[in-house]
Design a protein around this motif. Structure first.
Motif, PDB file in Angstrom:
ATOM      1  N   LEU B  58      18.277  19.837  10.522  1.00  0.00           N
ATOM      2  CA  LEU B  58      18.598  19.792   9.095  1.00  0.00           C
ATOM      3  C   LEU B  58      18.977  21.193   8.625  1.00  0.00           C
ATOM      4  CD1 LEU B  58      15.652  17.493   7.882  1.00  0.00           C
ATOM      5  CD2 LEU B  58      17.945  16.824   8.651  1.00  0.00           C
ATOM      6  N   ALA B  59      20.261  21.351   8.319  1.00  0.00           N
ATOM      7  CA  ALA B  59      20.781  22.661   7.936  1.00  0.00           C
ATOM      8  C   ALA B  59      20.882  22.765   6.409  1.00  0.00           C
ATOM      9  CB  ALA B  59      22.145  22.875   8.584  1.00  0.00           C
ATOM     10  N   HIS B  64      26.722  21.684   8.773  1.00  0.00           N
ATOM     11  CA  HIS B  64      25.981  22.253   9.905  1.00  0.00           C
ATOM     12  C   HIS B  64      24.821  21.376  10.375  1.00  0.00           C
ATOM     13  CE1 HIS B  64      28.260  25.885  10.389  1.00  0.00           C
ATOM     14  NE2 HIS B  64      28.170  26.179   9.104  1.00  0.00           N
ATOM     15  N   HIS B  65      24.670  20.221   9.783  1.00  0.00           N
ATOM     16  CA  HIS B  65      23.660  19.295  10.304  1.00  0.00           C
ATOM     17  C   HIS B  65      24.040  18.896  11.728  1.00  0.00           C
ATOM     18  CE1 HIS B  65      21.983  19.168   6.340  1.00  0.00           C
ATOM     19  NE2 HIS B  65      21.046  18.304   6.730  1.00  0.00           N
TER      20      HIS B  65
END
Lengths: 185, 185
Positions: B58-59, B64-65
């Protein structure tokens, strides 16, 4: 949320793991490698398979050993999701599937990021679903054998969330993803 | 122990889930559907993919996930294991992988059962291995955002063994498969 997508590239089979999500009668997945193949040919036939391994079935004879599982093989032609608004809507749906209520807390997706996002989809028109569940099925002649027979179940669970260094230093509270994801998976 | 085997049948990709095991530089799998395809053609090119999904990443931005995972795509030509002694040796190896020390407690495999057993194999000559691990990688500009970022790990565990009715009535002691399987998987 994990699937395996198979397609034919230069005559050879390729099977890549990726995340998928469903919206109504369509299935979507992250597909940078498949989208390369898709750009090379016009129509990309795929077989997308999702499998849940539920347990080992220990029978009284080697032959009747098995696994409990649920699997779906979905066949069809893959399409690329195009258009910024459409891609954005699909990304939001994916996020809602993976981690509910998170989308709104994140900064907006940039135009450059959208461009680099590859989402594929196909309709859920043709599928083959297989399920094996329950106890072993043994030969009648073996039933008196002194062997433990039954099922050793598998369970996929979520562990404790691991914050990254900045998040830990800031003392942020972990999202309640664990329970929610478990209920949904 | 779960893999997804992809092959081309009548020009279309097919991806089937099955159990696999490794012996030295060869990989073996249960393949009744693939062995049908194999009998139809002489050489069956396959891509056998094994994936462990280790966690959700989790970003701070949707883009970016990601997922933490380990996957191996193995490419090659599938062969059918033939000969009773050879098939028997492979079955024993498979059982030792799934449930150590169980083979010796089971009655011998019959000739009829051996005939109905379909084992395929290929050498571990060509493979593509991918691993993603660790924390999210975010844009520098997002690092101050008030978002929980980190990894939610997955864990595959074994539940309590469930004896079938006859085994329960006989009061047999469950095999210690749970711990052993966990250590091996």
């Amino acid at each position: 949320m994990l699937c395996h997508v198979g397609y034919v590239f230069d005559g050879y089979p390729v099977v890549t793991p990726t995340l998928y999500w469903r919206e109504g009668d369509a299935i979507y997945w992250h597909g940078s490698s498949a989208s390369r193949a898709l750009r090379a040919s016009q129509d990309l036939e795929v077989c997308l398979t999702v499998t849940h391994l539920d347990g080992l079935v220990l029978a009284r004879s080697a032959f009747h050993h098995s696994a409990n599982y649920r699997s779906a093989m979905i066949f069809g032609t893959a399409h690329i999701v195009t258009g910024d608004a459409e891609k954005l809507a699909r990304l939001e749906a994916m996020m809602d599937r993976l981690c509910p209520d998170r989308w709104g807390a994140l900064r907006p997706v940039s135009a450059k990021e959208l461009k680099a996002t590859h989402i594929l989809w196909m309709p859920l028109d043709e599928a083959s679903v297989k399920i094996r569940s329950g106890a072993p099925v043994d030969d009648e002649a073996d039933m008196a054998d002194d062997v433990w027979a039954g099922v050793v179940p598998f369970a996929l669970g979520f562990g404790q969330p691991e914050p990254d260094d900045v998040t830990r230093a800031a003392g942020r509270v972990a999202p309640a993803v664990t329970g929610r994801l478990t209920r949904r998976s």
